[in-house]
Every structure is written in C-alpha cells, then in structure tokens.
Design a protein around this motif. Structure first.
Motif, PDB file in Angstrom:
ATOM      1  N   PRO A 237      40.390  40.929  43.338  1.00 36.29           N
ATOM      2  CA  PRO A 237      40.422  39.745  42.472  1.00 36.29           C
ATOM      3  C   PRO A 237      40.793  40.053  41.029  1.00 36.29           C
ATOM      4  CG  PRO A 237      38.477  39.703  43.873  1.00 36.29           C
ATOM      5  CD  PRO A 237      39.111  41.043  44.060  1.00 36.29           C
ATOM      6  N   VAL A 238      40.395  41.232  40.534  1.00 36.06           N
ATOM      7  CA  VAL A 238      40.731  41.589  39.159  1.00 36.06           C
ATOM      8  C   VAL A 238      42.232  41.830  39.022  1.00 36.06           C
ATOM      9  CG1 VAL A 238      40.430  43.350  37.366  1.00 36.06           C
ATOM     10  CG2 VAL A 238      38.438  42.459  38.594  1.00 36.06           C
ATOM     11  N   LEU A 239      42.850  42.468  40.016  1.00 36.78           N
ATOM     12  CA  LEU A 239      44.298  42.667  39.984  1.00 36.78           C
ATOM     13  C   LEU A 239      45.032  41.326  39.910  1.00 36.78           C
ATOM     14  CD1 LEU A 239      44.871  45.519  42.613  1.00 36.78           C
ATOM     15  CD2 LEU A 239      45.317  45.645  40.162  1.00 36.78           C
ATOM     16  N   VAL A 240      44.649  40.394  40.767  1.00 34.47           N
ATOM     17  CA  VAL A 240      45.309  39.082  40.793  1.00 34.47           C
ATOM     18  C   VAL A 240      45.091  38.349  39.482  1.00 34.47           C
ATOM     19  CG1 VAL A 240      45.378  36.837  41.927  1.00 34.47           C
ATOM     20  CG2 VAL A 240      45.173  38.915  43.303  1.00 34.47           C
ATOM     21  N   ALA A 241      43.861  38.366  38.979  1.00 32.57           N
ATOM     22  CA  ALA A 241      43.552  37.671  37.727  1.00 32.57           C
ATOM     23  C   ALA A 241      44.309  38.287  36.559  1.00 32.57           C
ATOM     24  CB  ALA A 241      42.047  37.706  37.465  1.00 32.57           C
ATOM     25  N   ALA A 242      44.469  39.610  36.574  1.00 30.16           N
ATOM     26  CA  ALA A 242      45.215  40.267  35.492  1.00 30.16           C
ATOM     27  C   ALA A 242      46.669  39.817  35.499  1.00 30.16           C
ATOM     28  CB  ALA A 242      45.116  41.783  35.643  1.00 30.16           C
ATOM     29  N   ALA A 243      47.271  39.760  36.675  1.00 31.18           N
ATOM     30  CA  ALA A 243      48.660  39.300  36.766  1.00 31.18           C
ATOM     31  C   ALA A 243      48.785  37.857  36.298  1.00 31.18           C
ATOM     32  CB  ALA A 243      49.158  39.449  38.201  1.00 31.18           C
ATOM     33  N   GLU A 244      47.858  37.016  36.709  1.00 34.54           N
ATOM     34  CA  GLU A 244      47.887  35.603  36.308  1.00 34.54           C
ATOM     35  C   GLU A 244      47.693  35.439  34.808  1.00 34.54           C
ATOM     36  OE1 GLU A 244      46.184  33.612  40.462  1.00 34.54           O
ATOM     37  OE2 GLU A 244      44.832  33.945  38.757  1.00 34.54           O
ATOM     38  N   ALA A 245      46.929  36.366  34.199  1.00 31.37           N
ATOM     39  CA  ALA A 245      46.635  36.257  32.765  1.00 31.37           C
ATOM     40  C   ALA A 245      47.757  36.793  31.889  1.00 31.37           C
ATOM     41  CB  ALA A 245      45.330  36.990  32.449  1.00 31.37           C
ATOM     42  N   GLY A 246      48.768  37.397  32.504  1.00 26.54           N
ATOM     43  CA  GLY A 246      49.895  37.884  31.721  1.00 26.54           C
ATOM     44  C   GLY A 246      49.915  39.374  31.481  1.00 26.54           C
ATOM     45  N   VAL A 247      49.063  40.143  32.169  1.00 27.27           N
ATOM     46  CA  VAL A 247      49.130  41.600  32.057  1.00 27.27           C
ATOM     47  C   VAL A 247      50.447  42.071  32.671  1.00 27.27           C
ATOM     48  CG1 VAL A 247      48.087  43.792  32.768  1.00 27.27           C
ATOM     49  CG2 VAL A 247      46.626  41.872  32.081  1.00 27.27           C
ATOM     50  N   ALA A 248      51.165  42.892  31.960  1.00 22.63           N
ATOM     51  CA  ALA A 248      52.464  43.379  32.442  1.00 22.63           C
ATOM     52  C   ALA A 248      52.370  44.771  33.057  1.00 22.63           C
ATOM     53  CB  ALA A 248      53.470  43.393  31.292  1.00 22.63           C
ATOM     54  N   ARG A 249      51.473  45.601  32.505  1.00 25.92           N
ATOM     55  CA  ARG A 249      51.322  46.980  32.991  1.00 25.92           C
ATOM     56  C   ARG A 249      49.833  47.284  33.133  1.00 25.92           C
ATOM     57  NH1 ARG A 249      54.619  51.029  29.325  1.00 25.92           N
ATOM     58  NH2 ARG A 249      53.182  50.199  27.743  1.00 25.92           N
ATOM     59  N   LEU A 250      49.420  47.694  34.320  1.00 24.70           N
ATOM     60  CA  LEU A 250      48.008  47.940  34.605  1.00 24.70           C
ATOM     61  C   LEU A 250      47.867  49.306  35.240  1.00 24.70           C
ATOM     62  CD1 LEU A 250      45.392  45.500  36.037  1.00 24.70           C
ATOM     63  CD2 LEU A 250      45.701  47.724  37.129  1.00 24.70           C
ATOM     64  N   LEU A 251      46.944  50.099  34.713  1.00 27.81           N
ATOM     65  CA  LEU A 251      46.639  51.420  35.261  1.00 27.81           C
ATOM     66  C   LEU A 251      45.269  51.403  35.910  1.00 27.81           C
ATOM     67  CD1 LEU A 251      47.380  54.458  35.555  1.00 27.81           C
ATOM     68  CD2 LEU A 251      46.160  54.823  33.387  1.00 27.81           C
ATOM     69  N   LEU A 252      45.217  51.735  37.204  1.00 25.95           N
ATOM     70  CA  LEU A 252      43.953  51.928  37.899  1.00 25.95           C
ATOM     71  C   LEU A 252      43.524  53.377  37.689  1.00 25.95           C
ATOM     72  CD1 LEU A 252      44.878  50.106  41.230  1.00 25.95           C
ATOM     73  CD2 LEU A 252      43.107  49.361  39.619  1.00 25.95           C
ATOM     74  N   PHE A 253      42.378  53.571  37.037  1.00 27.97           N
ATOM     75  CA  PHE A 253      41.902  54.916  36.710  1.00 27.97           C
ATOM     76  C   PHE A 253      40.553  55.108  37.377  1.00 27.97           C
ATOM     77  CE2 PHE A 253      39.381  57.703  33.909  1.00 27.97           C
ATOM     78  CZ  PHE A 253      40.159  58.850  33.974  1.00 27.97           C
ATOM     79  N   GLY A 254      40.454  56.083  38.301  1.00 32.45           N
ATOM     80  CA  GLY A 254      39.181  56.229  38.992  1.00 32.45           C
ATOM     81  C   GLY A 254      39.056  57.505  39.802  1.00 32.45           C
ATOM     82  N   TYR A 255      37.855  57.713  40.262  1.00 30.11           N
ATOM     83  CA  TYR A 255      37.530  58.862  41.103  1.00 30.11           C
ATOM     84  C   TYR A 255      38.252  58.737  42.440  1.00 30.11           C
ATOM     85  CZ  TYR A 255      34.626  62.021  43.888  1.00 30.11           C
ATOM     86  OH  TYR A 255      34.194  63.029  44.717  1.00 30.11           O
ATOM     87  N   GLN A 256      38.800  59.848  42.916  1.00 28.74           N
ATOM     88  CA  GLN A 256      39.624  59.808  44.122  1.00 28.74           C
ATOM     89  C   GLN A 256      38.849  59.314  45.343  1.00 28.74           C
ATOM     90  OE1 GLN A 256      41.072  63.732  45.022  1.00 28.74           O
ATOM     91  NE2 GLN A 256      39.045  64.670  45.027  1.00 28.74           N
ATOM     92  N   GLY A 257      37.556  59.591  45.402  1.00 27.90           N
ATOM     93  CA  GLY A 257      36.758  59.140  46.530  1.00 27.90           C
ATOM     94  C   GLY A 257      36.520  57.646  46.549  1.00 27.90           C
TER      95      GLY A 257
END
Length: 386
Positions: A237-257
């Motif tokens: 849901p956060v990915l979709v909301a970010a796109a709808e809000a006008g985010v152009a570039r998004l980096l997912l940063f997290g632990y590999q597990g």
C-alpha cells in the motif's frame, strides 16, 4: 492482580520491575501494580499502573523483581517475555554512570564492540525518572536486567545487523507500542506520506525503510534524513500511495531477510502473516544456476542470512550473483505490483544489507539512486570491523 494495561513497550515493563525491586530493597511492602511516569519529559502527568509478578529481597543490599511483558493485542515478539531485574546498592557513585548503573544480564543485548548494554535514551530516562525518587542523595544503585529467553528471541530479529549481540536490545523510544502490522499504523504512514508530498519544494524522491533498524542505518550510509519514511510492514500500500502522491523515485532500503519477501510477491512483510523466504531464495538460486547439494543447503538453512553466508564460503561469485538477482527481482516485482494498480510512472530501486552492516545487494535502479543520494566513500559498510 489487576489486568495488564495494553500496548506498553519493553522499557516500561523493565521500569516497573526495577521499581518493585527497589521498594523491596528499601524494605517496603510489595505492590502488584507499580505507578509509573511514562513520559520522562512531562512534569505533570497521570501515573500509569503497570503490573509486576513478584519482588523480594535477596539478602543484604540486594533485591529482585519479576515482570511479564504484555505489548497489547497486536503481533509482537516480546509478548509474554519474562523480565528479571536485580538491584543492589553500590558503595559509591561512579563518575561515568552517576547514581544509576545499568548492567546487561543474560538475554539482554549488548553492543558488539564495547560490550555495553544496548538501550535507548528513552529507556534510561524512564528508569531515572521512576527510580530517582526512591534513591537517597549520595546513594548509588546498580540495576541488572535479565531476559531469560532473550538470547533465543534475538535470533528472530535483525539486531545483529546493527552490532547488537547476545540478546534483545532495550531500544523502545516511547511508552506505547506502535504496531507495524495494524491498519492504524498504515494510516499514520500514509498521512505522513501525503503531507510530505504536498509540501512546497518536494522533489519527488523517497527512501522507504521497514523499521527502526533501517531508519538508523540509512543516514549513516549518507542517505538524506529528509528522504526517509518508516513504512512498517505495509510495503505494498505504501508503494501505491507513493506513486499516487507524485513520488518519482523510490528506494526500498532494508535487511535482506525482510525484503526477500517482495521478490516472492509478498508485500506485507510481518512474519506472522506471510513467509516463504526459503522457497523464494531457492527459486532464485535455481534460476541463477545453483543446483544439487548447494541448492538443498539454501533451502534447509535456518535463515536467509545463514544460507547466503554458507554459499559465499563455497562459491563467492555465485553468492554475489544471487544477491544481485534478489535485489533486481525485488525491483521487478515491485514494479509489477504497481502495474496492477495502474501506477507505472515511479522508478523503484532496492538496496539490501546483511547482519554485518554491509550493503550486500543492489538492483540496477537502486544502484543508480544510491549513486545520486548516498555517500559512495563509505564503501557500503558502516561501523565495526565485521
């Protein structure tokens, strides 16, 4: 005993047990419900009644109390965690600790480099504000915390990725639990996302982290603090909301597990709701060319971390290629998820770290974004010699 109040973090239960132990040390009657100040910075506030299990003196100058952590109705690793707190008077004040000396007993996390107890400023302040009135001027108190099952529980966390070993860290930053798997938590994240996107000067860039660990590590790698958004486990849901809000570039940063779940199309990452990590790892490994005993070893590994580490020992080049495929697949599956909702205009990158605080995998988009935003001089590693 009165019913347990819902939604309190681990530091609150430790403070309740510590207060009960100090009362026993002073020879005062046992109180099954300890009155606590939950906001160390507020001078005027109602006291919260927090239950404890037992307390008793242990001899001259020593006492112990027991509490049981009850974090509320949500999903939480510390549910039912038994807490022991031993207190004792010290012969003199210590210059470094002042009147309160905190010690890590069995099952309590310590910093790998220093061996010192790992606790947040909030946890210390909570102990100080609630124990201070019970300690006379000139007295000094040692508080030793024990989590009997903490070492085993810590193996189910990513604490080691941040240099915390031997048990659970005492790192709560507030009294009330914020559940990362509840709809209320998602609504708070979406509200913050929309507010950021509506601000004047918003440039369309965002770095999404899952929890406190990623939030702590990202700025140390040079990722701008103002781009960070803690999303909890609701990544879809956060990915979709970010796109709808006008985010152009998004980096997912997290632990590999954690982020490996996205490579399998699982976009709510709480371990109680979905897993499949072993299956995703071995499927990607097979596509990369891993076979036979090596593939079986990946599937049987206790964790993604362990499986990839063992593969790296026997075939470092293959392990590197597999990690890159994993990060690339996270990017591809994220874009496919967005396409289901008609959102194709946002670029999504992935950047993964392991338990040695090393960046272990980047997708092609994530690599470009990190070149633009991050500190390339850090070499992908933060702190320590691991």
């Amino acid at each position: 005993m009165p019913p347990s109040p819902p939604g309190y973090t681990l530091p609150v239960w430790v403070a309740a047990a510590a207060r009960a132990a100090v009362l026993a040390l002073r020879g005062e009657p046992f109180l099954a419900s300890q009155p606590l100040r939950l906001d160390p910075l507020a001078s005027q506030q109602p006291l919260a009644e927090v239950p404890v299990v037992a307390a008793a003196p242990l001899g001259e100058g020593r006492a112990m109390a027991v509490a049981r952590c009850e974090p509320g109705d949500g999903l939480d690793l510390t549910r039912g965690l038994v807490i022991w707190v031993e207190v004792r008077w010290l012969p003199e004040l210590t210059p470094s600790e002042g009147w309160l000396q905190l010690e890590a007993g069995e099952g309590v996390g310590v910093h790998s480099q220093t061996g010192e107890i790992c606790l947040s400023a909030f946890a210390r302040e909570l102990l100080e504000v609630n124990l201070g009135p019970l300690v006379e001027p000139g007295q000094a108190l040692a508080v030793r915390v024990v989590f009997p099952s903490g070492r085993a529980l810590a193996e189910r966390t990513s604490n080691a990725a941040f240099g915390v070993v031997e048990g659970l860290a005492l790192i709560g930053t507030q009294a009330e639990v914020q559940q990362s798997a509840t709809p209320d938590q998602l609504e708070r994240v979406l509200k913050e996302l929309r507010q950021r996107a509506a601000r004047s000067g918003f440039g369309g860039d965002l770095v999404v982290v899952i929890g406190e660990n990623g939030l702590d590590l990202a700025p140390q790698l040079g990722l701008p603090q103002e781009l960070l958004l803690k999303a909890g486990n609701w990544l879809g849901p956060v990915l979709v909301a970010a796109a709808e809000a006008g985010v152009a570039r998004l980096l997912l940063f997290g632990y590999q597990g954690k982020l490996i779940k996205l490579a399998g199309g699982i976009f709510h990452t709480h371990h109680h709701l979905a897993d499949g990590r072993a299956e995703v790892l071995t499927a990607l490994a097979a596509l990369e060319g891993v076979a036979g005993d090596a593939l079986h070893g990946l599937y049987q590994a206790a964790t993604v971390e362990q499986g990839l580490a063992e593969l790296a020992t026997s075939d470092p080049a293959m392990a590197e290629r597999l990690r890159r495929r994993l990060a690339r697949t996270v990017e591809e599956r994220s874009m496919a998820y967005l396409a289901r909702y008609g959102q194709l205009q946002m670029a999504v990158g992935a950047m993964l770290f392991d338990r040695s605080r090393t960046i272990c995998g980047q997708g092609p988009v994530g690599e470009r974004l990190f070149r633009d935003w991050g500190d390339r001089d850090l070499g992908g590693k933060v702190g320590g010699d691991t």
